[in-house]
Every structure is written in structure tokens, then in C-alpha cells.
Design a protein around this motif. Structure first.
Motif, PDB file in Angstrom:
ATOM      1  N   GLU A  49       0.831  -1.058  -0.246  1.00 49.68           N
ATOM      2  CA  GLU A  49      -0.279  -0.046   0.193  1.00 49.68           C
ATOM      3  C   GLU A  49       0.916   0.927   0.026  1.00 49.68           C
ATOM      4  O   GLU A  49       2.165   1.266   1.216  1.00 49.68           O
ATOM      5  CB  GLU A  49      -0.513  -0.201   1.268  1.00 49.68           C
ATOM      6  CG  GLU A  49      -1.911   1.380   1.139  1.00 49.68           C
ATOM      7  CD  GLU A  49      -2.459   0.562   2.881  1.00 49.68           C
ATOM      8  OE1 GLU A  49      -1.939   2.130   3.841  1.00 49.68           O
ATOM      9  OE2 GLU A  49      -2.722  -0.125   3.518  1.00 49.68           O
ATOM     10  N   GLY A  50       0.775   2.020  -0.751  1.00 50.75           N
ATOM     11  CA  GLY A  50       1.748   3.617  -0.381  1.00 50.75           C
ATOM     12  C   GLY A  50       2.983   3.305  -1.605  1.00 50.75           C
ATOM     13  O   GLY A  50       2.441   2.039  -1.903  1.00 50.75           O
ATOM     14  N   ARG A  51       3.359   3.626  -1.531  1.00 48.33           N
ATOM     15  CA  ARG A  51       4.726   3.923  -2.193  1.00 48.33           C
ATOM     16  C   ARG A  51       5.964   3.748  -0.867  1.00 48.33           C
ATOM     17  O   ARG A  51       5.665   4.703  -0.509  1.00 48.33           O
ATOM     18  CB  ARG A  51       5.024   4.814  -3.198  1.00 48.33           C
ATOM     19  CG  ARG A  51       3.825   5.002  -4.549  1.00 48.33           C
ATOM     20  CD  ARG A  51       4.237   6.118  -5.564  1.00 48.33           C
ATOM     21  NE  ARG A  51       3.763   7.322  -4.889  1.00 48.33           N
ATOM     22  CZ  ARG A  51       4.683   8.328  -5.546  1.00 48.33           C
ATOM     23  NH1 ARG A  51       6.301   8.186  -6.304  1.00 48.33           N
ATOM     24  NH2 ARG A  51       4.914   9.896  -5.016  1.00 48.33           N
ATOM     25  N   LEU A  52       6.788   3.130  -1.580  1.00 46.32           N
ATOM     26  CA  LEU A  52       8.010   2.866  -0.269  1.00 46.32           C
ATOM     27  C   LEU A  52       8.831   2.993  -1.325  1.00 46.32           C
ATOM     28  O   LEU A  52       9.679   2.830  -2.438  1.00 46.32           O
ATOM     29  CB  LEU A  52       8.061   1.664  -0.414  1.00 46.32           C
ATOM     30  CG  LEU A  52       9.440   0.910   0.008  1.00 46.32           C
ATOM     31  CD1 LEU A  52       8.650   1.767   1.798  1.00 46.32           C
ATOM     32  CD2 LEU A  52      10.030  -0.708   1.007  1.00 46.32           C
ATOM     33  N   ILE A  53      10.090   4.224  -0.692  1.00 43.69           N
ATOM     34  CA  ILE A  53      10.907   4.223  -1.239  1.00 43.69           C
ATOM     35  C   ILE A  53      12.438   3.472  -0.911  1.00 43.69           C
ATOM     36  O   ILE A  53      12.461   3.623   0.816  1.00 43.69           O
ATOM     37  CB  ILE A  53      12.232   6.166  -1.402  1.00 43.69           C
ATOM     38  CG1 ILE A  53      10.195   6.785  -1.755  1.00 43.69           C
ATOM     39  CG2 ILE A  53      12.626   6.436  -1.476  1.00 43.69           C
ATOM     40  CD1 ILE A  53      10.426   7.909  -2.318  1.00 43.69           C
ATOM     41  N   PRO A  76       3.084  -0.158  -5.361  1.00 43.94           N
ATOM     42  CA  PRO A  76       1.980  -1.370  -4.675  1.00 43.94           C
ATOM     43  C   PRO A  76       2.389  -3.202  -6.394  1.00 43.94           C
ATOM     44  O   PRO A  76       2.157  -2.975  -6.880  1.00 43.94           O
ATOM     45  CB  PRO A  76       0.676  -1.240  -4.607  1.00 43.94           C
ATOM     46  CG  PRO A  76       0.851   0.248  -4.158  1.00 43.94           C
ATOM     47  CD  PRO A  76       1.925   0.612  -5.210  1.00 43.94           C
ATOM     48  N   GLY A  77       2.502  -3.947  -4.915  1.00 42.23           N
ATOM     49  CA  GLY A  77       2.535  -5.338  -5.555  1.00 42.23           C
ATOM     50  C   GLY A  77       4.292  -5.430  -6.676  1.00 42.23           C
ATOM     51  O   GLY A  77       4.543  -6.025  -7.281  1.00 42.23           O
ATOM     52  N   GLU A  78       5.146  -4.051  -6.502  1.00 37.31           N
ATOM     53  CA  GLU A  78       6.419  -4.632  -7.238  1.00 37.31           C
ATOM     54  C   GLU A  78       7.165  -4.812  -5.904  1.00 37.31           C
ATOM     55  O   GLU A  78       7.250  -4.855  -4.493  1.00 37.31           O
ATOM     56  CB  GLU A  78       6.992  -3.198  -7.875  1.00 37.31           C
ATOM     57  CG  GLU A  78       6.161  -2.368  -8.258  1.00 37.31           C
ATOM     58  CD  GLU A  78       7.444  -1.138  -9.702  1.00 37.31           C
ATOM     59  OE1 GLU A  78       6.966  -1.012 -10.706  1.00 37.31           O
ATOM     60  OE2 GLU A  78       6.974  -0.128  -8.468  1.00 37.31           O
ATOM     61  N   MET A  79       8.372  -5.540  -6.568  1.00 35.23           N
ATOM     62  CA  MET A  79       9.921  -5.833  -5.780  1.00 35.23           C
ATOM     63  C   MET A  79      11.411  -6.022  -5.717  1.00 35.23           C
ATOM     64  O   MET A  79      11.123  -5.640  -6.947  1.00 35.23           O
ATOM     65  CB  MET A  79       9.323  -8.269  -5.879  1.00 35.23           C
ATOM     66  CG  MET A  79       9.657  -8.306  -4.052  1.00 35.23           C
ATOM     67  SD  MET A  79       8.746 -10.459  -4.172  1.00 35.23           S
ATOM     68  CE  MET A  79      10.338 -10.838  -5.524  1.00 35.23           C
ATOM     69  N   LEU A  80      11.723  -5.707  -4.742  1.00 38.43           N
ATOM     70  CA  LEU A  80      13.012  -6.214  -5.103  1.00 38.43           C
ATOM     71  C   LEU A  80      13.773  -6.859  -3.569  1.00 38.43           C
ATOM     72  O   LEU A  80      13.072  -6.581  -2.728  1.00 38.43           O
ATOM     73  CB  LEU A  80      13.408  -4.033  -4.868  1.00 38.43           C
ATOM     74  CG  LEU A  80      14.802  -4.004  -4.780  1.00 38.43           C
ATOM     75  CD1 LEU A  80      15.247  -4.391  -6.545  1.00 38.43           C
ATOM     76  CD2 LEU A  80      14.827  -2.197  -4.429  1.00 38.43           C
ATOM     77  N   ALA A  84       2.370   9.893   2.727  1.00 36.39           N
ATOM     78  CA  ALA A  84       2.010   9.909   3.918  1.00 36.39           C
ATOM     79  C   ALA A  84       2.169   9.014   4.138  1.00 36.39           C
ATOM     80  O   ALA A  84       2.658   8.858   5.923  1.00 36.39           O
ATOM     81  CB  ALA A  84       0.333  10.565   4.100  1.00 36.39           C
ATOM     82  N   ARG A  85       2.329   7.286   4.080  1.00 34.78           N
ATOM     83  CA  ARG A  85       2.129   6.395   4.723  1.00 34.78           C
ATOM     84  C   ARG A  85       2.713   5.384   3.514  1.00 34.78           C
ATOM     85  O   ARG A  85       2.040   5.367   2.232  1.00 34.78           O
ATOM     86  CB  ARG A  85       0.210   6.141   5.430  1.00 34.78           C
ATOM     87  CG  ARG A  85       0.785   4.441   5.688  1.00 34.78           C
ATOM     88  CD  ARG A  85      -0.819   4.838   6.868  1.00 34.78           C
ATOM     89  NE  ARG A  85      -1.433   3.052   5.949  1.00 34.78           N
ATOM     90  CZ  ARG A  85      -1.990   2.552   7.108  1.00 34.78           C
ATOM     91  NH1 ARG A  85      -1.167   2.447   8.566  1.00 34.78           N
ATOM     92  NH2 ARG A  85      -2.571   1.258   6.725  1.00 34.78           N
ATOM     93  N   SER A  86       3.455   4.630   3.558  1.00 34.73           N
ATOM     94  CA  SER A  86       3.676   3.039   3.304  1.00 34.73           C
ATOM     95  C   SER A  86       3.283   1.601   4.082  1.00 34.73           C
ATOM     96  O   SER A  86       3.685   1.693   5.112  1.00 34.73           O
ATOM     97  CB  SER A  86       4.278   2.811   2.163  1.00 34.73           C
ATOM     98  OG  SER A  86       5.432   3.133   3.211  1.00 34.73           O
ATOM     99  N   VAL A  87       2.674   0.511   3.352  1.00 32.77           N
ATOM    100  CA  VAL A  87       2.162  -0.637   4.185  1.00 32.77           C
ATOM    101  C   VAL A  87       3.632  -1.315   2.843  1.00 32.77           C
ATOM    102  O   VAL A  87       3.096  -1.913   1.765  1.00 32.77           O
ATOM    103  CB  VAL A  87       1.377  -1.082   4.411  1.00 32.77           C
ATOM    104  CG1 VAL A  87       1.214  -2.600   4.322  1.00 32.77           C
ATOM    105  CG2 VAL A  87       0.678  -0.614   4.871  1.00 32.77           C
ATOM    106  N   ASN A  88       3.906  -2.468   3.643  1.00 34.89           N
ATOM    107  CA  ASN A  88       5.556  -3.150   2.497  1.00 34.89           C
ATOM    108  C   ASN A  88       5.563  -4.039   3.230  1.00 34.89           C
ATOM    109  O   ASN A  88       5.770  -5.162   4.157  1.00 34.89           O
ATOM    110  CB  ASN A  88       6.319  -2.563   2.303  1.00 34.89           C
ATOM    111  CG  ASN A  88       7.794  -2.397   3.125  1.00 34.89           C
ATOM    112  OD1 ASN A  88       8.360  -3.174   3.643  1.00 34.89           O
ATOM    113  ND2 ASN A  88       7.685  -1.277   3.724  1.00 34.89           N
ATOM    114  N   LEU A  89       5.628  -5.610   3.096  1.00 35.09           N
ATOM    115  CA  LEU A  89       6.417  -7.274   3.051  1.00 35.09           C
ATOM    116  C   LEU A  89       7.959  -7.377   3.008  1.00 35.09           C
ATOM    117  O   LEU A  89       8.210  -6.749   2.136  1.00 35.09           O
ATOM    118  CB  LEU A  89       5.398  -8.308   2.198  1.00 35.09           C
ATOM    119  CG  LEU A  89       3.667  -8.017   3.064  1.00 35.09           C
ATOM    120  CD1 LEU A  89       3.475  -9.587   2.508  1.00 35.09           C
ATOM    121  CD2 LEU A  89       3.112  -8.323   4.229  1.00 35.09           C
ATOM    122  N   THR A  90       8.822  -7.424   4.348  1.00 36.33           N
ATOM    123  CA  THR A  90       9.994  -8.049   3.775  1.00 36.33           C
ATOM    124  C   THR A  90      10.158  -9.240   4.477  1.00 36.33           C
ATOM    125  O   THR A  90       9.432 -10.139   4.978  1.00 36.33           O
ATOM    126  CB  THR A  90      10.578  -6.953   5.316  1.00 36.33           C
ATOM    127  OG1 THR A  90       9.896  -7.258   6.029  1.00 36.33           O
ATOM    128  CG2 THR A  90      10.573  -6.078   4.583  1.00 36.33           C
TER     129      THR A  90
END
Length: 121
Positions: free
Chosen positions: A55-59, A71-75, A90-96
Motif C-alpha cells: 500500500e502506498g509507495r515505498l522508497i 504496490p505489487g512491485e518487489m526488490l 504519507a504512509r506505506s505498507v510493505n512486506l519484507t
């Protein structure tokens, strides 16, 4: 067994940063990270770390560049590479995903505001 609903769990996180183990897979853990502020510069000398935007963009900042995950991209960040994560908005949600016993070493020589895209004049 019951499905884990990421959106429901993410709504429960309060504060600038939350990191919760949501699954254990063999010798790895899957964490859900919810952030409204940057995490500190660090590395994992003994484990790769894979990020999946939810959710949201993660830098993900590196010493020489930044990568933005939608969202949906992986690195995957290789073991030992200094990096930090921060929300693009404002906010991001990611899985690690990383080894369960991975260590985290703070990169003391990087101030929290270090901008990898700026260059001295």
C-alpha cells in the motif's frame, strides 16, 4: 489455518513505524512494515532482504541512488548493502522477507536526513 489479511492488520498499526512478524517460513520471517517516517540507515550483513510493496509507495535509498516501489512491485537488497526505507507519501505498507536470525547493523555515518540524490557542489 486462517488467512492473514494485510489490510486489516495494517489499520491496527499506530505511530510512525510498525514492524510485525506475520509468518515464519522455514528459516525466514515475513514482516509487515507500516511507516509514516523514514527508518534509519542500516544493513543486514548475514541476510538478503526482500521488499514487496502493498500500500502506498515505498522508497528504498541506497548510498548512490533511490528506488521507488509501487504496490505489487518487489526488490531484493543483497546482504551487506547499506540502505534505508521511507514512505514516498504519507504512509506505506510493505512486506519484507529475511532470515529469521538476521542481524541489523545501524550505519552510524549516515544522518537520518541523508539524501542519496544530492551531490556536493
Amino acid at each position: 489455518m486462517k488467512p492473514f489479511v494485510i489490510a486489516d492488520a495494517a489499520r491496527e498499526v499506530r505511530g510512525a513505524y510498525g514492524n510485525v512478524v506475520v509468518a515464519r517460513v522455514n528459516d525466514h520471517v515475513v514482516r509487515m512494515s507500516v511507516m509514516t517516517a523514514p527508518f534509519y540507515w542500516h544493513s543486514h550483513p548475514d541476510s538478503d532482504e526482500t521488499f514487496l510493496g502493498v500500500e502506498g509507495r515505498l522508497i528504498i535509498d541506497f548510498e548512490d541512488k533511490s528506488v521507488t516501489l509501487e504496490p505489487g512491485e518487489m526488490l531484493t537488497v543483497p546482504a551487506g548493502v547499506v540502505h534505508r526505507t521511507r514512505p514516498a507519501d504519507a504512509r506505506s505498507v510493505n512486506l519484507t522477507v529475511e532470515r529469521r536470525d538476521a542481524s541489523t547493523e545501524r550505519a552510524e555515518d549516515k544522518p537520518a536526513w541523508h539524501d542519496p540524490t544530492s551531490r556536493p557542489s
